[in-house]
Write an enzyme that holds these catalytic residues in place. Structure first.
Site, PDB file in Angstrom:
ATOM      1  N   TRP A 111      34.314 -30.519  49.025  1.00  0.00           N
ATOM      2  CA  TRP A 111      33.433 -30.569  47.718  1.00  0.00           C
ATOM      3  C   TRP A 111      32.323 -29.137  47.405  1.00  0.00           C
ATOM      4  O   TRP A 111      32.181 -28.390  46.724  1.00  0.00           O
ATOM      5  CB  TRP A 111      32.519 -31.898  47.278  1.00  0.00           C
ATOM      6  CG  TRP A 111      33.692 -32.547  46.955  1.00  0.00           C
ATOM      7  CD1 TRP A 111      33.735 -34.415  47.919  1.00  0.00           C
ATOM      8  CD2 TRP A 111      34.789 -32.827  46.136  1.00  0.00           C
ATOM      9  NE1 TRP A 111      34.721 -34.701  47.252  1.00  0.00           N
ATOM     10  CE2 TRP A 111      35.808 -34.300  46.393  1.00  0.00           C
ATOM     11  CE3 TRP A 111      35.187 -31.428  45.274  1.00  0.00           C
ATOM     12  CZ2 TRP A 111      36.494 -34.193  45.757  1.00  0.00           C
ATOM     13  CZ3 TRP A 111      36.720 -32.214  44.054  1.00  0.00           C
ATOM     14  CH2 TRP A 111      37.321 -33.231  44.462  1.00  0.00           C
ATOM     15  N   ASP A 181      24.886 -32.341  44.435  1.00  0.00           N
ATOM     16  CA  ASP A 181      25.979 -32.854  44.115  1.00  0.00           C
ATOM     17  C   ASP A 181      25.812 -34.378  44.625  1.00  0.00           C
ATOM     18  O   ASP A 181      26.073 -34.671  45.851  1.00  0.00           O
ATOM     19  CB  ASP A 181      27.169 -31.817  44.384  1.00  0.00           C
ATOM     20  CG  ASP A 181      29.185 -32.716  43.981  1.00  0.00           C
ATOM     21  OD1 ASP A 181      28.418 -33.609  43.359  1.00  0.00           O
ATOM     22  OD2 ASP A 181      29.473 -32.476  44.462  1.00  0.00           O
ATOM     23  N   LYS A 205      32.632 -42.524  40.531  1.00  0.00           N
ATOM     24  CA  LYS A 205      32.441 -43.017  42.334  1.00  0.00           C
ATOM     25  C   LYS A 205      31.418 -44.544  42.126  1.00  0.00           C
ATOM     26  O   LYS A 205      32.209 -45.578  42.119  1.00  0.00           O
ATOM     27  CB  LYS A 205      32.100 -42.369  43.569  1.00  0.00           C
ATOM     28  CG  LYS A 205      34.057 -41.445  43.530  1.00  0.00           C
ATOM     29  CD  LYS A 205      32.941 -39.476  43.654  1.00  0.00           C
ATOM     30  CE  LYS A 205      34.220 -38.978  43.426  1.00  0.00           C
ATOM     31  NZ  LYS A 205      34.214 -37.850  43.269  1.00  0.00           N
TER      32      LYS A 205
HETATM   33  C1  LIG Z   1      34.548 -36.544  43.110  1.00  0.00           C
HETATM   34  C2  LIG Z   1      33.827 -35.432  43.795  1.00  0.00           C
HETATM   35  C3  LIG Z   1      34.150 -34.479  43.143  1.00  0.00           C
HETATM   36  C4  LIG Z   1      34.822 -34.492  41.730  1.00  0.00           C
HETATM   37  O1  LIG Z   1      34.537 -34.981  40.909  1.00  0.00           O
HETATM   38  P1  LIG Z   1      35.316 -34.098  38.918  1.00  0.00           P
HETATM   39  O2  LIG Z   1      34.969 -35.071  38.916  1.00  0.00           O
HETATM   40  O3  LIG Z   1      36.478 -34.614  39.455  1.00  0.00           O
HETATM   41  O4  LIG Z   1      35.582 -32.883  39.273  1.00  0.00           O
HETATM   42  C5  LIG Z   1      32.884 -33.149  43.350  1.00  0.00           C
HETATM   43  N1  LIG Z   1      31.623 -33.559  44.223  1.00  0.00           N
HETATM   44  C6  LIG Z   1      31.857 -35.045  45.045  1.00  0.00           C
HETATM   45  C7  LIG Z   1      30.825 -34.788  46.143  1.00  0.00           C
HETATM   46  C8  LIG Z   1      32.781 -35.602  44.718  1.00  0.00           C
HETATM   47  O5  LIG Z   1      32.809 -36.585  45.352  1.00  0.00           O
END
Ligand SMILES: *Cc1c(COP(=O)(O)O)cnc(C)c1O
Length: 377
Positions: A111, A181, A205
């Site tokens: 990511w 993030d 998540k």
């Molecule tokens: C799932 C995830 C993303 C991507 O998320 P989207 O909503 O599909 O763009 C980015 N960073 C992390 C840490 C993730 O777990």
């Protein structure tokens, strides 16, 4: 216990399990929300009823995450991946490098790697931690090459695919804001927002449904965007319009509000942190005590409490055994355990909504599977 007898134990990496209490409340309110005579899905995003939902959601998030008053909470779309572009678009101008705007990236898994790659479109991103594949650890933060002219320092607090979590907030040079993030570990443990310039994540998540991205941004960082920044990705535009510049992810905001109410009612982030530690320890203890039958390649210092990746049948993984492990799991009502296609093996995602009891069921299954198969390793 699952409320519905046919409900599986869900270890999905994302979209992921939502607490049963939240699903039940959403179901009760689905057709006629709070006696308004219509559903959230049918409601104007500019109505007073929806205004209460979005304001309530923000207020709860501020409480549960202890967000200081000089931060805005923006409800955006385009996923966390949209923010990979929005961050450089909104912050590149803060770089003090007059030749070319630059930003520092800590790349610890797929990511942060994707975020860094996307940033190349807008500025010069520099990988500061000499990332090495396969991603299993993080080099000593003291060795990172931080640039005083960088627009920001970026890191991913939990790499969902590789199971690498950075729990200690990285230090930045004076005047360089920190961007995190937190898509896959938001509200899973105490987290100091005040040490960051931006904290953001998708909600699918740990905080609800897909389609909503929450960006918490220090007010000083708003208003420096590149003039080409799309309005829907522009922090000042979104802030000025209280996140309703256009139609937001209304249902997503509503579900996140319910999840935040559930977090508050079940003891807040500290109680969640205790449960999450117990859950991940349960699984890591089995891996560590399995004499190599199960193995997790991640440096113990950086092992994630949310996503536990492991191999079955030795460090390299025995794909036949792993397939059998997954089939056996499904037969016991456990789904979502297949590792990401880029790393293989198994991944157990133990987000906030996954209970101790459900994690215990996985632990029991791992023990039994090992007892039945250790000779085939
Ligand atoms: C799932 C995830 C993303 C991507 O998320 P989207 O909503 O599909 O763009 C980015 N960073 C992390 C840490 C993730 O777990």
């Amino acid at each position: 216990m699952a409320a519905d007898q046919g409900k599986a134990i869900n270890f999905n990496a994302g979209p992921a399990k939502i607490p049963e209490a939240v699903m039940e409340k959403a179901q009760r309110e689905f057709i006629n929300y709070a006696r308004t005579g219509h559903s959230i899905l049918e409601m104007s995003h500019r109505s007073t009823d929806f205004d209460k939902v979005i304001k309530g959601c923000e207020q709860l998030l501020r409480e549960e995450m202890s967000i200081p008053g000089d931060y805005d909470v923006l409800f955006m779309q385009g996923g966390a991946s949209g923010q990979f572009a929005a961050i450089p678009l909104n912050l590149a101008a803060l770089s003090r490098n007059k030749v070319q705007s630059c930003a520092d990236y800590v790349v610890t898994g797929s990511w942060s790697e994707k975020a860094c790659k996307e940033a190349e479109k807008y500025l010069n991103p520099v990988k500061v931690n000499s990332p090495k594949k396969p991603y299993v650890s993080v080099s000593d933060p003291a060795s990172w090459t931080r640039d005083a002219d960088a627009a920001y320092l970026y890191y991913c607090a939990n790499e969902t695919v590789h199971g690498i979590e950075i729990c200690e907030v990285p230090e930045t040079l004076p005047g360089v804001p920190l961007v995190a993030d937190v898509s896959s570990n938001i509200l899973s443990r105490p987290f100091d927002v005040s040490k960051h310039g931006i904290v953001y994540g998708g909600t699918q998540k740990n905080l609800g449904a897909a389609g909503l991205t929450i960006t918490i941004v220090q007010k000083d960082l708003i208003g420096h965007e590149h003039k080409m920044t799309p309005s829907v990705f522009c922090y000042s535009e979104m802030s000025k319009n209280n996140s309703v510049y256009n139609t937001p992810s209304c249902y997503g905001i509503y579900i996140t509000k319910l999840v935040l109410e559930w977090i508050k009612e079940t003891g807040g982030v500290h109680a969640l942190f205790d449960r999450n530690q117990t859950k991940s320890t349960m699984i890591y203890d089995i891996i560590n005590g399995s004499d190599g039958f199960y193995s997790c390649g991640v440096d113990p210092k950086y092992r994630s409490h949310m996503n536990v990746p492991f191999r079955v049948g030795g460090a390299a993984g025995n794909e036949v055994l792993e397939k059998e492990f997954l089939t056996g799991a499904v037969a016991r009502g456990m789904i979502g355990l297949k590792g990401h296609r880029s790393v293989g093996g198994i991944r157990a995602s133990l987000y906030n909504a996954v209970t101790l009891e459900e994690t215990g069921a996985l632990a029991e299954y791992m023990k039994e599977f090992m007892a039945d198969h250790h000779d085939k390793q």
